[in-house]
Motif scaffolding. Structure first.
Motif, mmCIF file in Angstrom:
data_model
loop_
_atom_site.group_PDB
_atom_site.id
_atom_site.type_symbol
_atom_site.label_atom_id
_atom_site.label_comp_id
_atom_site.label_asym_id
_atom_site.label_seq_id
_atom_site.Cartn_x
_atom_site.Cartn_y
_atom_site.Cartn_z
ATOM 1 N N PHE A 1 7.101 71.413 74.825
ATOM 2 C CA PHE A 1 6.265 71.449 73.629
ATOM 3 C C PHE A 1 5.729 72.847 73.302
ATOM 4 O O PHE A 1 5.095 73.040 72.271
ATOM 5 C CB PHE A 1 5.096 70.472 73.775
ATOM 6 C CG PHE A 1 5.525 69.042 73.886
ATOM 7 C CD1 PHE A 1 5.915 68.323 72.762
ATOM 8 C CD2 PHE A 1 5.574 68.408 75.119
ATOM 9 C CE1 PHE A 1 6.326 67.006 72.854
ATOM 10 C CE2 PHE A 1 5.978 67.084 75.224
ATOM 11 C CZ PHE A 1 6.362 66.386 74.093
ATOM 12 N N TRP B 1 4.932 61.150 76.325
ATOM 13 C CA TRP B 1 6.358 61.121 75.999
ATOM 14 C C TRP B 1 7.160 60.426 77.083
ATOM 15 O O TRP B 1 7.521 59.264 76.925
ATOM 16 C CB TRP B 1 6.859 62.540 75.678
ATOM 17 C CG TRP B 1 6.671 63.580 76.743
ATOM 18 C CD1 TRP B 1 5.513 63.946 77.360
ATOM 19 C CD2 TRP B 1 7.697 64.401 77.314
ATOM 20 N NE1 TRP B 1 5.749 64.940 78.280
ATOM 21 C CE2 TRP B 1 7.062 65.253 78.270
ATOM 22 C CE3 TRP B 1 9.067 64.531 77.118
ATOM 23 C CZ2 TRP B 1 7.791 66.187 79.025
ATOM 24 C CZ3 TRP B 1 9.786 65.466 77.852
ATOM 25 C CH2 TRP B 1 9.152 66.280 78.793
ATOM 26 N N HIS C 1 10.623 66.813 59.241
ATOM 27 C CA HIS C 1 10.491 66.389 60.627
ATOM 28 C C HIS C 1 10.005 67.510 61.546
ATOM 29 O O HIS C 1 9.132 67.288 62.393
ATOM 30 C CB HIS C 1 11.830 65.842 61.137
ATOM 31 C CG HIS C 1 11.714 65.155 62.469
ATOM 32 N ND1 HIS C 1 11.080 63.941 62.634
ATOM 33 C CD2 HIS C 1 12.123 65.536 63.712
ATOM 34 C CE1 HIS C 1 11.121 63.588 63.903
ATOM 35 N NE2 HIS C 1 11.734 64.530 64.581
ATOM 36 N N ASN C 2 10.544 68.698 61.396
ATOM 37 C CA ASN C 2 10.106 69.813 62.252
ATOM 38 C C ASN C 2 8.646 70.158 62.004
ATOM 39 O O ASN C 2 7.913 70.520 62.939
ATOM 40 C CB ASN C 2 10.993 71.039 62.032
ATOM 41 C CG ASN C 2 12.346 70.892 62.702
ATOM 42 O OD1 ASN C 2 12.501 70.119 63.653
ATOM 43 N ND2 ASN C 2 13.332 71.621 62.215
ATOM 44 N N LYS D 1 6.579 67.558 63.855
ATOM 45 C CA LYS D 1 6.483 67.843 65.286
ATOM 46 C C LYS D 1 5.454 68.927 65.556
ATOM 47 O O LYS D 1 4.622 68.790 66.480
ATOM 48 C CB LYS D 1 7.861 68.254 65.831
ATOM 49 C CG LYS D 1 8.869 67.130 65.873
ATOM 50 C CD LYS D 1 10.059 67.450 66.762
ATOM 51 C CE LYS D 1 10.907 68.556 66.206
ATOM 52 N NZ LYS D 1 12.120 68.786 67.039
ATOM 53 N N LYS D 2 5.481 69.998 64.771
ATOM 54 C CA LYS D 2 4.518 71.082 64.961
ATOM 55 C C LYS D 2 3.095 70.597 64.694
ATOM 56 O O LYS D 2 2.153 70.973 65.408
ATOM 57 C CB LYS D 2 4.865 72.245 64.033
ATOM 58 C CG LYS D 2 6.173 72.942 64.373
ATOM 59 C CD LYS D 2 6.503 74.014 63.344
ATOM 60 C CE LYS D 2 7.852 74.670 63.634
ATOM 61 N NZ LYS D 2 8.213 75.657 62.593
ATOM 62 N N ILE E 1 1.853 68.526 67.654
ATOM 63 C CA ILE E 1 1.629 69.346 68.840
ATOM 64 C C ILE E 1 0.401 70.240 68.680
ATOM 65 O O ILE E 1 -0.486 70.270 69.544
ATOM 66 C CB ILE E 1 2.872 70.208 69.146
ATOM 67 C CG1 ILE E 1 4.048 69.315 69.560
ATOM 68 C CG2 ILE E 1 2.567 71.222 70.254
ATOM 69 C CD1 ILE E 1 5.379 70.054 69.611
ATOM 70 N N GLY F 1 1.706 65.079 72.670
ATOM 71 C CA GLY F 1 3.137 65.281 72.889
ATOM 72 C C GLY F 1 3.859 63.944 72.863
ATOM 73 O O GLY F 1 3.728 63.146 73.789
ATOM 74 N N ASN G 1 7.616 61.675 71.814
ATOM 75 C CA ASN G 1 9.073 61.809 71.742
ATOM 76 C C ASN G 1 9.509 61.832 70.282
ATOM 77 O O ASN G 1 9.102 60.983 69.477
ATOM 78 C CB ASN G 1 9.774 60.642 72.441
ATOM 79 C CG ASN G 1 9.648 60.703 73.937
ATOM 80 O OD1 ASN G 1 8.880 59.944 74.523
ATOM 81 N ND2 ASN G 1 10.394 61.593 74.572
ATOM 82 N N SER G 2 10.375 62.771 69.949
ATOM 83 C CA SER G 2 10.882 62.898 68.586
ATOM 84 C C SER G 2 11.830 61.757 68.247
ATOM 85 O O SER G 2 12.742 61.426 69.020
ATOM 86 C CB SER G 2 11.608 64.230 68.427
ATOM 87 O OG SER G 2 12.305 64.282 67.195
ATOM 88 N N GLU H 1 14.272 60.771 61.249
ATOM 89 C CA GLU H 1 13.287 61.812 60.975
ATOM 90 C C GLU H 1 11.987 61.157 60.502
ATOM 91 O O GLU H 1 11.995 60.157 59.792
ATOM 92 C CB GLU H 1 13.815 62.779 59.914
ATOM 93 C CG GLU H 1 15.015 63.589 60.378
ATOM 94 C CD GLU H 1 15.401 64.677 59.392
ATOM 95 O OE1 GLU H 1 14.825 64.693 58.288
ATOM 96 O OE2 GLU H 1 16.271 65.497 59.730
ATOM 97 N N MET I 1 8.291 58.786 65.617
ATOM 98 C CA MET I 1 7.933 59.258 66.938
ATOM 99 C C MET I 1 7.774 58.065 67.874
ATOM 100 O O MET I 1 7.406 56.967 67.440
ATOM 101 C CB MET I 1 6.620 60.054 66.911
ATOM 102 C CG MET I 1 6.678 61.351 66.130
ATOM 103 S SD MET I 1 7.516 62.657 67.049
ATOM 104 C CE MET I 1 7.799 63.848 65.717
#
Length: 390
Positions: free
Chosen positions: A26, A35, A335-336, A339-340, A343, A349, A351-352, A361, A364
């Protein structure tokens, strides 16, 4: 005896994946790790005591699947899952992921087709690809807040496949498949000469008001076309001991698979795997009852919190295990970016979703196998981070 699942245990520095590899995965250690699918609860005392007693002998030579271990496994399978197995039906394997890989090698050839149902545990996706097999995916539907099988798609996709890898109960999302669903899968696969590999690692973690149906128990067709994998590892939080069991009722399948395992001498077991499994299945029913009650309370909290404070999130509450599938797409993030955001802003944290198949996408997976106080903090963090978006 009452067990304390509220206890906070510092796992850092023990070389565990969930906590000690989190900074690498992460990019920070300032998160609540939710996760990897093991729990943050203490391994039960009766397992620890059995391992300590064995350690007192101070000699750890070659071992074998001894009668006490075997009889305990057989009793557990029959009592809980109506699997009338004998000594000849079962075999030790060093982990279910390894067992699935062995099945791919033993029963399929390069370019053979293997079917999975997505979203699904990432090794189901990776193992066929890494072994140069053709991966066939049948997407699950969401009906009434749980995963459901699209049998129209399934019947079409199964044609020409040599193997199906079934996640029973399902991961992610914790769906406990009905007896009728499994019987239908068995009829279709038996008719099409498809070998079903039923991963039932989460079977013991069936939550109150639900029931696990072991694939081989639902019909003769299911017995005749399947290999079942079970393990004490998720149930009793001993995944690091790599203790799993293969159960096969069809004579031809059993002879070929057990012959493969014995021929490569890759499944002779280890002392601590046998000792821990025997202790778990012999003494674990009361602990497991308390654990599943606690996990159900966590599920109820997650459901109520998201409904009342995070209604934009769509959550599949598990019927088995401690893994929840969450749809964050209403936040409108790529999606990215999501995630950011989770986090660095929510400091959790997860799981994607994209690890569980294409087209996920914005999804989680959250591991809620933790003290309730940890879950509360994580959800409060998510709520605060989302509110700060306004």
């Amino acid at each position: 005896m009452r067990y304390n699942f509220d206890e906070i245990i510092d796992r850092s520095g023990t070389h565990n994946v969930k906590h000690d590899l989190a900074p690498k995965v992460f990019g920070t250690n300032d998160i609540i790790p939710m996760w990897v699918a093991d729990m943050d609860f203490r391994t039960p005392d009766f397992i620890v005591d059995a391992l300590k007693e064995r350690c007192n002998h101070e000699l750890f030579g070659y071992t074998f699947a001894y009668d006490g271990y075997i009889s305990t496994v057989l009793s557990w399978l029959e009592k809980r899952y109506d699997l009338p197995a004998t000594k000849e039906n079962i075999h030790f394997i060093p982990g279910i992921v390894a067992g699935i890989s062995f099945c791919i090698q033993a029963f399929t050839n390069e370019d053979d087709k293997i079917l999975i149902q997505t979203p699904v545990y990432p090794p189901f996706i990776n193992l066929p690809k890494n072994n140069n097999r053709q991966l066939v995916t049948s997407k699950l539907k969401i009906e009434n807040g749980r995963f459901a099988i699209d049998f129209v798609d399934f019947i079409e996709k199964i044609k020409g496949c040599k193997m199906m890898i079934l996640c029973n109960p399902h991961n992610p999302g914790g769906t406990a498949w009905s007896e009728e669903d499994l019987q239908r899968i068995a009829r279709i696969c038996h008719k099409n000469n498809v070998l079903v590999i039923s991963d039932e690692i989460h079977a013991d973690l069936i939550l109150p008001q639900h029931k696990h149906h072991s694939f081989a128990s639902v019909s003769q067709e299911a017995k005749d076309c399947s290999i079942t994998f079970m393990a004490p590892s998720k149930t009793f939080n001993i995944a690091g001991l790599s203790s799993s069991i293969a159960c096969v009722f069809n004579d031809n399948i059993r002879e070929k698979f057990f012959g493969y395992l014995n021929g490569y001498e890759i499944a002779n077991g280890n002392i601590f795997a046998f000792v821990a499994c025997e202790a778990a299945f012999k003494n674990g029913e009361n602990w497991l009852f308390q654990l599943t009650s606690y996990l159900q309370n966590n599920c109820d909290y997650l459901k109520n919190f998201t409904e009342n404070h995070l209604p934009m999130l769509k959550v599949i509450i598990p019927e088995a295990s401690y893994l929840a599938w969450i749809d964050f797409n209403a936040l409108g993030m790529a999606h990215n970016d999501l995630k950011k955001f989770l986090i660095h802003e929510a400091k959790v944290g997860l799981n994607s979703g994209t690890d569980f198949g294409d087209d996920y996408e914005g999804f989680m997976r959250m591991n809620i196998g933790c003290p309730l106080s940890v879950l509360k903090t994580a959800l409060d963090n998510i709520k605060t981070a989302i509110n700060n978006l306004d």
